[in-house]
Structures are given as structure tokens and as C-alpha cells.
Design a protein around this motif. Sequence first.
Motif, PDB file in Angstrom:
ATOM      1  N   LEU A 185       0.842  -1.204   0.000  1.00  0.00           N
ATOM      2  CA  LEU A 185       0.000   0.000   0.000  1.00  0.00           C
ATOM      3  C   LEU A 185       0.875   1.251   0.000  1.00  0.00           C
ATOM      4  O   LEU A 185       0.583   2.223  -0.709  1.00  0.00           O
ATOM      5  CB  LEU A 185      -0.921  -0.002   1.221  1.00  0.00           C
ATOM      6  CG  LEU A 185      -1.991   1.101   1.241  1.00  0.00           C
ATOM      7  CD1 LEU A 185      -2.944   0.946   0.060  1.00  0.00           C
ATOM      8  CD2 LEU A 185      -2.777   1.079   2.548  1.00  0.00           C
ATOM      9  N   LEU A 186       1.957   1.223   0.765  1.00  0.00           N
ATOM     10  CA  LEU A 186       2.888   2.352   0.753  1.00  0.00           C
ATOM     11  C   LEU A 186       3.567   2.466  -0.604  1.00  0.00           C
ATOM     12  O   LEU A 186       3.779   3.574  -1.107  1.00  0.00           O
ATOM     13  CB  LEU A 186       3.930   2.195   1.865  1.00  0.00           C
ATOM     14  CG  LEU A 186       5.007   3.285   1.918  1.00  0.00           C
ATOM     15  CD1 LEU A 186       4.388   4.661   2.133  1.00  0.00           C
ATOM     16  CD2 LEU A 186       6.024   2.982   3.015  1.00  0.00           C
ATOM     17  N   MET A 187       3.909   1.335  -1.217  1.00  0.00           N
ATOM     18  CA  MET A 187       4.537   1.368  -2.538  1.00  0.00           C
ATOM     19  C   MET A 187       3.615   2.054  -3.545  1.00  0.00           C
ATOM     20  O   MET A 187       4.058   2.873  -4.353  1.00  0.00           O
ATOM     21  CB  MET A 187       4.875  -0.048  -3.010  1.00  0.00           C
ATOM     22  CG  MET A 187       5.576  -0.079  -4.363  1.00  0.00           C
ATOM     23  SD  MET A 187       6.044  -1.736  -4.906  1.00  0.00           S
ATOM     24  CE  MET A 187       4.412  -2.420  -5.263  1.00  0.00           C
ATOM     25  N   LYS A 188       2.328   1.729  -3.511  1.00  0.00           N
ATOM     26  CA  LYS A 188       1.368   2.358  -4.406  1.00  0.00           C
ATOM     27  C   LYS A 188       1.324   3.866  -4.181  1.00  0.00           C
ATOM     28  O   LYS A 188       1.317   4.655  -5.142  1.00  0.00           O
ATOM     29  CB  LYS A 188      -0.019   1.758  -4.171  1.00  0.00           C
ATOM     30  CG  LYS A 188      -1.106   2.369  -5.041  1.00  0.00           C
ATOM     31  CD  LYS A 188      -2.464   1.765  -4.708  1.00  0.00           C
ATOM     32  CE  LYS A 188      -3.573   2.438  -5.518  1.00  0.00           C
ATOM     33  NZ  LYS A 188      -4.915   1.920  -5.169  1.00  0.00           N
ATOM     34  N   THR A 189       1.331   4.283  -2.910  1.00  0.00           N
ATOM     35  CA  THR A 189       1.305   5.709  -2.593  1.00  0.00           C
ATOM     36  C   THR A 189       2.564   6.404  -3.095  1.00  0.00           C
ATOM     37  O   THR A 189       2.494   7.500  -3.685  1.00  0.00           O
ATOM     38  CB  THR A 189       1.182   5.906  -1.071  1.00  0.00           C
ATOM     39  OG1 THR A 189      -0.007   5.264  -0.616  1.00  0.00           O
ATOM     40  CG2 THR A 189       1.141   7.379  -0.721  1.00  0.00           C
ATOM     41  N   MET A 190       3.716   5.774  -2.896  1.00  0.00           N
ATOM     42  CA  MET A 190       4.972   6.376  -3.342  1.00  0.00           C
ATOM     43  C   MET A 190       5.034   6.479  -4.860  1.00  0.00           C
ATOM     44  O   MET A 190       5.526   7.467  -5.404  1.00  0.00           O
ATOM     45  CB  MET A 190       6.153   5.563  -2.802  1.00  0.00           C
ATOM     46  CG  MET A 190       6.353   5.701  -1.304  1.00  0.00           C
ATOM     47  SD  MET A 190       7.682   4.628  -0.669  1.00  0.00           S
ATOM     48  CE  MET A 190       9.115   5.335  -1.487  1.00  0.00           C
ATOM     49  N   ILE A 191       4.537   5.469  -5.554  1.00  0.00           N
ATOM     50  CA  ILE A 191       4.544   5.508  -7.017  1.00  0.00           C
ATOM     51  C   ILE A 191       3.654   6.636  -7.527  1.00  0.00           C
ATOM     52  O   ILE A 191       3.970   7.313  -8.516  1.00  0.00           O
ATOM     53  CB  ILE A 191       4.095   4.149  -7.590  1.00  0.00           C
ATOM     54  CG1 ILE A 191       5.187   3.104  -7.362  1.00  0.00           C
ATOM     55  CG2 ILE A 191       3.777   4.255  -9.086  1.00  0.00           C
ATOM     56  CD1 ILE A 191       4.791   1.706  -7.765  1.00  0.00           C
ATOM     57  N   GLU A 192       2.522   6.855  -6.835  1.00  0.00           N
ATOM     58  CA  GLU A 192       1.615   7.934  -7.235  1.00  0.00           C
ATOM     59  C   GLU A 192       2.207   9.309  -6.964  1.00  0.00           C
ATOM     60  O   GLU A 192       1.930  10.266  -7.689  1.00  0.00           O
ATOM     61  CB  GLU A 192       0.285   7.796  -6.497  1.00  0.00           C
ATOM     62  CG  GLU A 192      -0.532   6.579  -6.934  1.00  0.00           C
ATOM     63  CD  GLU A 192      -1.760   6.370  -6.065  1.00  0.00           C
ATOM     64  OE1 GLU A 192      -1.862   7.042  -5.013  1.00  0.00           O
ATOM     65  OE2 GLU A 192      -2.598   5.533  -6.425  1.00  0.00           O
ATOM     66  N   ASN A 193       3.039   9.414  -5.927  1.00  0.00           N
ATOM     67  CA  ASN A 193       3.564  10.720  -5.519  1.00  0.00           C
ATOM     68  C   ASN A 193       4.937  11.043  -6.098  1.00  0.00           C
ATOM     69  O   ASN A 193       5.326  12.212  -6.158  1.00  0.00           O
ATOM     70  CB  ASN A 193       3.644  10.813  -3.993  1.00  0.00           C
ATOM     71  CG  ASN A 193       2.279  10.761  -3.341  1.00  0.00           C
ATOM     72  OD1 ASN A 193       1.267  11.057  -3.976  1.00  0.00           O
ATOM     73  ND2 ASN A 193       2.242  10.382  -2.063  1.00  0.00           N
ATOM     74  N   GLU A 194       5.681  10.011  -6.472  1.00  0.00           N
ATOM     75  CA  GLU A 194       7.057  10.219  -6.922  1.00  0.00           C
ATOM     76  C   GLU A 194       7.212   9.753  -8.368  1.00  0.00           C
ATOM     77  O   GLU A 194       6.663   8.728  -8.761  1.00  0.00           O
ATOM     78  CB  GLU A 194       8.047   9.450  -6.041  1.00  0.00           C
ATOM     79  CG  GLU A 194       7.887   9.697  -4.545  1.00  0.00           C
ATOM     80  CD  GLU A 194       8.276  11.106  -4.140  1.00  0.00           C
ATOM     81  OE1 GLU A 194       9.018  11.767  -4.898  1.00  0.00           O
ATOM     82  OE2 GLU A 194       7.846  11.555  -3.061  1.00  0.00           O
ATOM     83  N   ALA A 195       7.969  10.489  -9.148  1.00  0.00           N
ATOM     84  CA  ALA A 195       8.226  10.119 -10.539  1.00  0.00           C
ATOM     85  C   ALA A 195       9.471   9.240 -10.618  1.00  0.00           C
ATOM     86  O   ALA A 195      10.461   9.571 -11.278  1.00  0.00           O
ATOM     87  CB  ALA A 195       8.399  11.376 -11.392  1.00  0.00           C
ATOM     88  N   ALA A 196       9.430   8.111  -9.893  1.00  0.00           N
ATOM     89  CA  ALA A 196      10.596   7.218  -9.855  1.00  0.00           C
ATOM     90  C   ALA A 196      10.103   5.795  -9.641  1.00  0.00           C
ATOM     91  O   ALA A 196      10.422   5.156  -8.640  1.00  0.00           O
ATOM     92  CB  ALA A 196      11.544   7.646  -8.745  1.00  0.00           C
ATOM     93  N   ILE A 197       9.338   5.306 -10.590  1.00  0.00           N
ATOM     94  CA  ILE A 197       8.687   4.012 -10.428  1.00  0.00           C
ATOM     95  C   ILE A 197       9.689   2.875 -10.261  1.00  0.00           C
ATOM     96  O   ILE A 197       9.483   1.969  -9.444  1.00  0.00           O
ATOM     97  CB  ILE A 197       7.731   3.735 -11.613  1.00  0.00           C
ATOM     98  CG1 ILE A 197       6.980   2.421 -11.381  1.00  0.00           C
ATOM     99  CG2 ILE A 197       8.471   3.750 -12.942  1.00  0.00           C
ATOM    100  CD1 ILE A 197       5.885   2.176 -12.375  1.00  0.00           C
TER     101      ILE A 197
END
Length: 226
Positions: free
Chosen positions: A181-193
Motif C-alpha cells: 500500500l505504501l509502494m502504491k502511494t509512493m509511485i503515485e507521488n514520486e516520478a521514480a517508479i
Amino acid sequence: MDLLSKYDQQLLDAFWMTVKLTALSGVGALVIGTVLAAMRVSPIPVARAVAATYVTIFRNTPLTLIIIFCSFGLFQTMGVALAQQDSPTFFVDNNFRLAVLGLSVYTAAFVCESLRSGINTVHVGQSEAGRSLGLTFSQNLRLIVLPQAFRAVTAPLGSVLIALTKNTTIASVIGVAEASLLMKTMIENEAAIFVVGGIFALGFVLLTLPMGLLFGYLSKRFEVAR
């Protein structure tokens, strides 16, 4: 490194949630799976049929469906709550426990089959010797058969635990704040998939690799000489 410093505490909390899900679900699955394995080798036909049906259903049902049923079916439809409803953290605690329940009943089917294969490795003469001493079926299973079965399936049970660790990512579908769930949030917020994906891949490797090494060692340590 900027991502790690920015999300350091959230990463620790998320992977700690993953560890708790794995530990509690692993214990639950071991208990349920052991009972099911005993039922599968029971002399009572009804018990064997019930255990076989359970294993067949849960091994062939997607884990996502089971987790969603625990939330929407048990809680929202049937009103089954696993946390104190007047607690300020009710929804967080309830979702966590429902996820543990779903992971436990699903993984128990695989634990059962691993244990049943271990029971089949125990020579039938040992069970017969136990019966000749006057042991009941449950005593024979508890004192003679299961200890040897566990030794025989240490490595397969380790594989089941590793699979369970990775399966905890499904808990995010009902809002449990674990790693995916945190990974999904980070991917949505950061341009570094790719960087974010690499961080979480490394995190799961750090969780599962020691398990594999530990169970590999235990498998050799407790291997039954033939």
C-alpha cells in the motif's frame, strides 16, 4: 537516498506491518493446517471428507477473493467484527485482523497438504506399534507421527511461509497499511517508479532470504536418517 530519507519511518512501519501479518497468519495457518492434516488421515470418513473439501476449496480460490470476502462479507454484510467497535482505531484494527483471518485460512490449506505428505513418510509400522501399546489415534498422531512429519517437511513449510510473506501484499485491498500500500502511494507521488519498485523488492528479499536460509539449515539439521 532522498526517497529513503523522506519515507524512512513510513517504510519501517509498512514492513513492520508486513512482518506482523506474516507472523500472526503463520501461527494461525499452522494451527488450522495441523488440525486439517489430522482430519485428512483420520479413520472417520466424515472428517476426511470435510478436510478434503476445505483444502480443495481454499487452494483453488484466489486469495484476493478470500480477503475481500472477509471484509465485505463477514464484516459489512454479516456484521462480524474482530475489534472493539468503540475504539478510535476500530477500522484499522478490524481490517488488520480480518486480513490475518483471510491469510490464515488460505495458507492453512497448503500447510495441511505439506503436513499430510510428511505424515505419509512415517513408516506405517510405527503407527501400528503405537496402537499395539494402547495409544489412541490422537495420542499416536501427537506423540509418534506428527513430530516425525514436521521434521520431514521443514523445508516445504519454509516455502509456505515465504509465499505467505509475499501474499501479505493482498491485504492492501482492504486498506491494511502494509508494504504494497505504501509502494502504491509512493509511485503515485514520486516520478521514480523503478527506484520505488527496487526499494520494495529489496525489502522483501531482506525478509524472505533469511527465512530460506534458516529453513534450509533446519531441514538439514532435522533431516530423518533413512
